[in-house]
Scaffold this motif. Structure first.
Motif, PDB file in Angstrom:
ATOM      1  N   PRO A  52       0.819  -1.214   0.000  1.00  0.00           N
ATOM      2  CA  PRO A  52       0.000   0.000   0.000  1.00  0.00           C
ATOM      3  C   PRO A  52       0.855   1.267   0.000  1.00  0.00           C
ATOM      4  O   PRO A  52       1.894   1.325   0.660  1.00  0.00           O
ATOM      5  CB  PRO A  52      -0.811  -0.121   1.293  1.00  0.00           C
ATOM      6  CG  PRO A  52      -0.806  -1.577   1.626  1.00  0.00           C
ATOM      7  CD  PRO A  52       0.508  -2.092   1.143  1.00  0.00           C
ATOM      8  N   ALA A  53       0.399   2.260  -0.722  1.00  0.00           N
ATOM      9  CA  ALA A  53       1.132   3.518  -0.806  1.00  0.00           C
ATOM     10  C   ALA A  53       1.138   4.226   0.547  1.00  0.00           C
ATOM     11  O   ALA A  53       0.110   4.276   1.226  1.00  0.00           O
ATOM     12  CB  ALA A  53       0.508   4.419  -1.875  1.00  0.00           C
ATOM     13  N   HIS A  82      10.008  21.360  -3.135  1.00  0.00           N
ATOM     14  CA  HIS A  82       9.356  21.793  -4.365  1.00  0.00           C
ATOM     15  C   HIS A  82       7.947  21.212  -4.417  1.00  0.00           C
ATOM     16  O   HIS A  82       7.740  20.023  -4.153  1.00  0.00           O
ATOM     17  CB  HIS A  82      10.175  21.302  -5.566  1.00  0.00           C
ATOM     18  CG  HIS A  82       9.579  21.602  -6.898  1.00  0.00           C
ATOM     19  ND1 HIS A  82       9.710  20.760  -7.976  1.00  0.00           N
ATOM     20  CD2 HIS A  82       8.859  22.676  -7.344  1.00  0.00           C
ATOM     21  CE1 HIS A  82       9.093  21.290  -9.025  1.00  0.00           C
ATOM     22  NE2 HIS A  82       8.564  22.447  -8.657  1.00  0.00           N
ATOM     23  N   SER A  83       6.962  22.054  -4.717  1.00  0.00           N
ATOM     24  CA  SER A  83       5.602  21.614  -5.001  1.00  0.00           C
ATOM     25  C   SER A  83       4.967  20.887  -3.791  1.00  0.00           C
ATOM     26  O   SER A  83       4.882  21.467  -2.709  1.00  0.00           O
ATOM     27  CB  SER A  83       5.622  20.745  -6.265  1.00  0.00           C
ATOM     28  OG  SER A  83       4.331  20.462  -6.725  1.00  0.00           O
ATOM     29  N   TYR A  84       4.555  19.630  -3.966  1.00  0.00           N
ATOM     30  CA  TYR A  84       3.946  18.848  -2.875  1.00  0.00           C
ATOM     31  C   TYR A  84       4.811  18.836  -1.621  1.00  0.00           C
ATOM     32  O   TYR A  84       4.293  18.769  -0.493  1.00  0.00           O
ATOM     33  CB  TYR A  84       3.701  17.406  -3.362  1.00  0.00           C
ATOM     34  CG  TYR A  84       3.624  16.375  -2.255  1.00  0.00           C
ATOM     35  CD1 TYR A  84       2.430  16.172  -1.549  1.00  0.00           C
ATOM     36  CD2 TYR A  84       4.745  15.612  -1.899  1.00  0.00           C
ATOM     37  CE1 TYR A  84       2.366  15.224  -0.525  1.00  0.00           C
ATOM     38  CE2 TYR A  84       4.679  14.671  -0.879  1.00  0.00           C
ATOM     39  CZ  TYR A  84       3.501  14.488  -0.187  1.00  0.00           C
ATOM     40  OH  TYR A  84       3.434  13.564   0.820  1.00  0.00           O
ATOM     41  N   ALA A  85       6.126  18.912  -1.785  1.00  0.00           N
ATOM     42  CA  ALA A  85       7.047  18.800  -0.647  1.00  0.00           C
ATOM     43  C   ALA A  85       6.771  19.830   0.437  1.00  0.00           C
ATOM     44  O   ALA A  85       7.130  19.614   1.604  1.00  0.00           O
ATOM     45  CB  ALA A  85       8.491  18.934  -1.122  1.00  0.00           C
ATOM     46  N   SER A 126      -5.140  20.118   3.074  1.00  0.00           N
ATOM     47  CA  SER A 126      -4.316  19.114   2.398  1.00  0.00           C
ATOM     48  C   SER A 126      -4.053  19.559   0.965  1.00  0.00           C
ATOM     49  O   SER A 126      -4.571  20.589   0.513  1.00  0.00           O
ATOM     50  CB  SER A 126      -5.052  17.774   2.376  1.00  0.00           C
ATOM     51  OG  SER A 126      -6.246  17.894   1.582  1.00  0.00           O
ATOM     52  N   ALA A 127      -3.287  18.759   0.239  1.00  0.00           N
ATOM     53  CA  ALA A 127      -3.084  19.041  -1.181  1.00  0.00           C
ATOM     54  C   ALA A 127      -4.418  19.037  -1.915  1.00  0.00           C
ATOM     55  O   ALA A 127      -4.680  19.904  -2.760  1.00  0.00           O
ATOM     56  CB  ALA A 127      -2.136  18.004  -1.788  1.00  0.00           C
ATOM     57  N   GLN A 184      -3.064   8.685  -1.298  1.00  0.00           N
ATOM     58  CA  GLN A 184      -3.555   9.115   0.006  1.00  0.00           C
ATOM     59  C   GLN A 184      -2.780  10.316   0.536  1.00  0.00           C
ATOM     60  O   GLN A 184      -3.309  11.119   1.319  1.00  0.00           O
ATOM     61  CB  GLN A 184      -3.533   7.976   1.024  1.00  0.00           C
ATOM     62  CG  GLN A 184      -2.176   7.564   1.555  1.00  0.00           C
ATOM     63  CD  GLN A 184      -2.260   7.019   2.983  1.00  0.00           C
ATOM     64  OE1 GLN A 184      -2.961   7.560   3.826  1.00  0.00           O
ATOM     65  NE2 GLN A 184      -1.547   5.933   3.237  1.00  0.00           N
ATOM     66  N   SER A 185      -1.516  10.476   0.122  1.00  0.00           N
ATOM     67  CA  SER A 185      -0.714  11.592   0.636  1.00  0.00           C
ATOM     68  C   SER A 185      -1.326  12.937   0.277  1.00  0.00           C
ATOM     69  O   SER A 185      -1.161  13.925   0.999  1.00  0.00           O
ATOM     70  CB  SER A 185       0.723  11.514   0.099  1.00  0.00           C
ATOM     71  OG  SER A 185       0.765  11.785  -1.293  1.00  0.00           O
TER      72      SER A 185
END
Length: 268
Positions: A52-53, A82-85, A126-127, A184-185
């Motif tokens: 699973p991720a 960068h970005s999502y990070a 969240s994202a 899910q992240s």
């Protein structure tokens, strides 16, 4: 006073070699910089990992472990992403800020959060919640496998959104090399906001189609309101991947962030 060390976290899907020219330039200037391959990014082109991720919180835990190693050596650490990070690096800092560690009699710690066209949510966001304001047709087409790993299905179209300043074939080839990323992240909510207590810098990309300038300005304003201090903002004419399409300006920004932090610590 020694130079600060930089820990770098890539954007979603992105493998570290994409940032190697940046790392090489920063290293040549005499700064220690280490890229982290987060758990939510697959191991190779268009692949995930077994099982699973993982979650954004798994990324944050790995970042925290790397920070603690350097901090325990007495090093000042700049967390850069960068970005999502921007989400896991904001989440990861609990107990690791230099001032917080100093109050506990510990050496080193995080002295700066440096965001490159990053997603930076408020607590509870969240994202997904940040990106949900954009129409679906403006988002890259992704598929999700049985283990929760997302794949960029149309590299050409994605390149036209995140690195449109590159020649189309070059951009498509770069995106085709992206790994899978944990679905899910993107839904994991921020529970700890490191930017409330640790100074922040932001490289704003004025031609970013994936995280438009208006959104970037909203997030910067949110950080300033939450922290009660100004964010050190630099704006450049670049798309979502300035390390690829505005390499010189991005390297200059990274080195400037590091130099200013070094001077700040010397003056303290």
């Amino acid at each position: 006073m020694s130079k600060p060390s930089i820990i770098f976290i890539p954007g979603s899907y992105v493998l570290l070699p994409v940032y190697q020219p940046l790392f090489d330039a920063v290293s040549k200037a005499g700064y220690e910089i280490k890229g982290i391959h987060p758990p939510t990014v697959g191991l190779s082109s268009r692949q995930g990992r077994d099982g699973p991720a993982p979650s954004m919180y798994d990324d944050a835990a790995v970042i925290a472990q790397e920070v603690e190693k350097l901090a325990d050596q007495g090093k000042d650490v700049i967390l850069m992403g960068h970005s999502y990070a921007g989400i896991p690096m904001s989440q990861s800092t609990k107990g690791l800020g230099k001032e917080e560690r100093k109050a506990q009699g510990k050496p080193g710690g995080i002295v700066q959060l440096a965001y490159i066209s990053c997603l930076v949510p408020a607590i509870g966001d969240s994202a997904v919640s940040l990106l949900s304001r954009f129409p679906n047709e403006k988002r890259p087409l992704v598929s999700i496998d049985e283990n929760g790993w997302m794949l960029m299905e149309d590299p050409a179209a994605t390149a036209g959104t995140i690195c449109q300043k590159l020649p189309p074939k070059e951009g498509e080839a770069i995106v085709r090399d992206f790994a899978k990323h944990s679905a899910q992240s993107f839904g994991n909510e921020l529970t700890f906001a490191g930017y409330k207590d640790i100074p922040a810098s932001y490289l704003s990309c004025e031609e970013d189609l994936a995280g438009p300038p208006d959104l970037q300005r909203e997030m910067i304003a949110m950080i300033e309101k939450a922290s009660g201090r100004k964010v050190d903002v630099t704006s450049i004419k670049a798309d979502h991947c300035p390390n690829l399409t505005a390499e010189k300006e991005t390297i200059e920004w990274v080195l400037n962030v590091a130099k200013k932090e070094q001077e700040s610590q010397q003056a303290a």
